[in-house]
Design an enzyme around this catalytic site. Sequence first.
Site, PDB file in Angstrom:
ATOM      1  N   GLY A 100       0.341  -0.930   0.076  1.00  0.00           N
ATOM      2  CA  GLY A 100      -0.414  -0.318   0.127  1.00  0.00           C
ATOM      3  C   GLY A 100       0.490   1.706   0.164  1.00  0.00           C
ATOM      4  CB  CYS A 129       5.408  -3.817   0.182  1.00  0.00           C
ATOM      5  SG  CYS A 129       5.545  -2.091   0.394  1.00  0.00           S
ATOM      6  CE1 TYR A 130       1.231   1.061   5.966  1.00  0.00           C
ATOM      7  CE2 TYR A 130      -0.505  -0.394   5.645  1.00  0.00           C
ATOM      8  CZ  TYR A 130      -0.435   0.413   6.251  1.00  0.00           C
ATOM      9  OH  TYR A 130      -0.886   1.325   6.885  1.00  0.00           O
ATOM     10  CG  HIS A 163       5.958  -5.377  -4.631  1.00  0.00           C
ATOM     11  ND1 HIS A 163       4.413  -5.234  -4.067  1.00  0.00           N
ATOM     12  CD2 HIS A 163       6.526  -3.990  -4.363  1.00  0.00           C
ATOM     13  CE1 HIS A 163       4.390  -4.337  -3.309  1.00  0.00           C
ATOM     14  NE2 HIS A 163       5.618  -3.354  -3.460  1.00  0.00           N
ATOM     15  CD  GLU A 178       3.384  -8.756  -5.263  1.00  0.00           C
ATOM     16  OE1 GLU A 178       4.050  -9.230  -4.183  1.00  0.00           O
ATOM     17  OE2 GLU A 178       2.712  -7.102  -4.759  1.00  0.00           O
ATOM     18  N   GLY A 188     -21.757  -9.938 -26.109  1.00  0.00           N
ATOM     19  CA  GLY A 188     -20.680 -11.141 -26.953  1.00  0.00           C
ATOM     20  C   GLY A 188     -19.827 -10.578 -26.775  1.00  0.00           C
ATOM     21  N   GLY A 189     -19.429  -9.699 -25.880  1.00  0.00           N
ATOM     22  CA  GLY A 189     -18.270  -9.758 -24.570  1.00  0.00           C
ATOM     23  C   GLY A 189     -18.078 -10.890 -24.445  1.00  0.00           C
ATOM     24  CG  ASP A 228     -16.586 -10.555 -18.351  1.00  0.00           C
ATOM     25  OD1 ASP A 228     -15.996 -11.503 -18.842  1.00  0.00           O
ATOM     26  OD2 ASP A 228     -16.503  -9.942 -17.604  1.00  0.00           O
ATOM     27  CB  SER A 229     -22.574 -11.559 -21.874  1.00  0.00           C
ATOM     28  OG  SER A 229     -21.855 -11.312 -23.133  1.00  0.00           O
ATOM     29  CB  SER A 230     -19.190 -15.756 -24.580  1.00  0.00           C
ATOM     30  OG  SER A 230     -19.476 -13.119 -25.258  1.00  0.00           O
ATOM     31  CE  LYS A 238     -12.756  -9.834 -19.697  1.00  0.00           C
ATOM     32  NZ  LYS A 238     -13.950  -8.838 -19.441  1.00  0.00           N
TER      33      LYS A 238
END
Length: 508
Positions: free
Chosen positions: A55, A82-83, A169, A171, A224-225, A227-229, A366
């Site tokens: 952070g 880190c933080y 970090h 990650e 058609g994106g 996620d919905s597909s 995603k």
Amino acid sequence: MSYQTVIVLDFGGQYKELIARRVRECGVYSVILPGDVDLERIKSMAPIGIILTGGPDSVYREGAPRCDKALFDLGVPILGICYGLQLMVYSTGGTVSPCDVSEYGRTEMTVDTACVLFRGLAASQIGLMSHTDQVSVLPEGFRNAGSTDHCPNAAIANDDRRLYGVQFHPEVENTPNGTTMIHNFLYQVCGATGDYDMRDYEAVMIEQIRKQVGSEHVILGLSGGVDSSVCAALLAKAIPGQLHCIFVDHGLMRKNEGDEVEAAFSGRDLDFIRVNAEAHFLEKLKGVTDPEQKRKIIGAEFVRMFEAESAKLGDVKFLAQGTIYPDVIESGAWNSATIKSHHNVGGLPDDIRFTGLVEPLRGLFKDEVRALGRQLGLPKAFVERQPFPGPGLAVRVIGEITKEKLDMLRDADAIFREEMAKASAVADQYFAVLTDTKSVGVIGDFRTYGYTVALRAVRTTDFMTCTPADLGFDLLTRVASRIPNEVKGISRVVYDITGKPPGTIEWE
Ligand code: XMP
């Protein structure tokens, strides 16, 4: 779902999602919660481990993100990053002080290979550093496990209490062995068994959807994106014959996109309803130039068409939505201002008549949604799609929208995309914009007077900020030469090099 779970506590760092994703890539389910979350909630989830994010703050500043100090007495293994490391030290009796020399970027470190975090690694490591404070006095029971030239406590450990902290970090890719360190924490400290796997997730979700829906029918607004597909493909597999997908083609899609969406779903066991509404939307948008007004009209008309179409289906109890995990991550009080407030054109009003909501992707990032899409056999080009705004090309035609302008933009955009693909150019989102500026040009012996197209290509991970992509002059000039030659009505091409902030990614 009863996977072993790691909780990532968010203290405002930009990498919280990356940490959670790395944990999942290691085969362990993870959730992100605000750093100040109630301890009872943490206990009720019985996590096998907790990771504290970085952070931008300093632990001693009043109002800085804090956690309940009792967190460190839960007996659950904790890794502070880190933080998160500094907060662990501050909360358990050590001291954090400003650095004499702040460190930024890839930094050489020496780590203690006897420390469980670094098991199997060499003593000399690279870690991505980004800090102005550091640990100066270790809390009782902790020992040093790594250092750099300027940071004496780049890693610390308390094996008895299973508390670990790193100033760098692990990650990010700039810490080359970071994933091994996270893997060690998960498997050597937390006792992970690796029970989280996308293949199982699909089976678990299918079972859950069947249990929730029974023999009822489900409606999904398909844009058609990605996620919905993916949501549609998953539901078609889970409840064949019970899914109705309504695809409102507003005529504001990219070249051939409407047909591609339809083709991707032919052959699946679902009822695909395509509403060809281009003329209707163009009529409603006639004479409108204000961006917000465009969005409002498209949003409202979309809902109207969706409702009219779904009403024809009779008594459907469930509505499905492609909500994904980043849409629902809660944030702490200190960073609530950064919540994204995009209103998707597919967003439906609260009073809609359905009795149940089916959101099978709610737990996925995603890239996991894309992996699931591939697993379900959706075309590669489909699952790897870049984001596309709900209002479509309406916000990429500046000023009044006409069919002629939309067609010009579609052709210019297709050329840009084709050249990007040929050159294997790297950008996270790229597209053409048809500006409302006309200028004089020359083609052959003829003087032209046509529109200016702006090319936009950006690098970003979260779409909240971006930098312009460096596409190189060769590619840009190739596109700039092709567009005016091949698309009648366009005489000039410019490249947008504005970052976000101060610009947004879209022009409207
Ligand atoms: P901006 O233009 O705000 O865009 O920098 C950030 C990201 O969001 C996308 N975008 C939208 N997505 N509905 C959406 O679903 C919208 O109305 C919308 N407007 C912008 C944009 O393409 C970029 O990826």
